[in-house]
Design an enzyme around this catalytic site. Sequence first.
Site, PDB file in Angstrom:
ATOM      1  N   LYS A  73      -3.398   3.764  -3.085  1.00 43.72           N
ATOM      2  CA  LYS A  73      -4.424   4.670  -3.600  1.00 43.72           C
ATOM      3  C   LYS A  73      -3.982   6.114  -3.484  1.00 43.72           C
ATOM      4  CE  LYS A  73      -7.878   1.392  -2.080  1.00 43.72           C
ATOM      5  NZ  LYS A  73      -8.880   0.987  -3.013  1.00 43.72           N
TER       6      LYS A  73
ATOM      7  N   MET B 247      -7.465   9.657   8.793  1.00 46.81           N
ATOM      8  CA  MET B 247      -8.008  10.261   7.565  1.00 46.81           C
ATOM      9  C   MET B 247      -8.902  11.460   7.886  1.00 46.81           C
ATOM     10  SD  MET B 247      -8.903   6.703   5.587  1.00 46.81           S
ATOM     11  CE  MET B 247      -9.357   5.697   6.983  1.00 46.81           C
TER      12      MET B 247
ATOM     13  N   ASP C 162       0.819  -1.207   0.000  1.00 47.52           N
ATOM     14  CA  ASP C 162       0.000   0.000   0.000  1.00 47.52           C
ATOM     15  C   ASP C 162       0.852   1.256   0.000  1.00 47.52           C
ATOM     16  OD1 ASP C 162      -2.436  -1.101  -0.001  1.00 47.52           O
ATOM     17  OD2 ASP C 162      -2.926  -0.656   2.086  1.00 47.52           O
TER      18      ASP C 162
END
Length: 282
Positions: free
Chosen positions: A68, A183, A46
């Site tokens: 991502k 986040m 990741d």
Amino acid sequence: MDKLPLDLPNFEPGWVWLVGGGPGDAGLLTLYGLHALRSADVLVYDALVGEDVLKMAREDCVLEYAGKRGGKPSSKQADISQRLIQLAKEGKRVLRLKGGDPFVFGRGGEEALALVEANVPFRVVPGISSGIGGLAYAGIPVTHRDCNSAVTFLTGHNASGIVPDNINWEGLAQGSPVIVIYMAIKHLGDIAQKLMTHGRSADEPVGIVSRASTPSQEVLETSLGCCVDDVAKSGIEPPALVVIGEVVRLRSGLDWMGAMNGRVLTSDPLNLSKNVDKVANA
Ligand code: SAH
């Protein structure tokens, strides 16, 4: 690794190991994590996995990016799971390496369930989650007896990218003395407002820790009422953790990284001795 008085499990071909790489500093890898890196044929990683962690992989290990972030095209979750299954069925030792802990806001459970569905055997190797270990690198403990006996880990956005709507904000604001948010930067204003609406003080300490445990770690100390403006002014960037609560004050005593660069720490960051004097003199 073979000198350790520890029986390390064999990483068998055709297996997937779902491993947490920790918050960034490669020294925070677990022994099983390092063993997996030294054994894997393919490593699917990741965006938040530290570069130094990747360097630990076996020399001929194939590295596949499935993150991502970072301007690279994102991989869809279903595609990642399918890729893991495909590699395992080819008989590879597949290391699925995630930042922090795979089961903490890391979709590790979803990937593992896809493996179950496809009859692919797997092992889970937990990692140090950034919401605990990353904050420790900023000198902020998630619990401290003088401050809190409970802590909540929260995500700042759900799968659709918006502030989760299934949170009982009133219950959270009133019931959780410390809140650690992953986040969170994008929706910080909205989250801070919701917490203040339900009774949290605008003066409550807030810590923001960016790129925790990496050489570019940055920490901002602010308050619930000022955090949005302060984030904008400081230019602090994701990936970052937000921690709300009295434990943030402990940083003036526990910023051990700062101390290595000359910061003088106080042994009474909560000013408890002053309060004791007040009570004694009352
Ligand atoms: N599984 C990971 C979390 C993945 S969600 C873990 O256990 O840590 C991604 C979020 O984690 C980021 O948006 C950020 O809030 C946080 N994060 C991960 N690594 C971080 C780091 N080194 N510094 C600050 N925040 C980090």
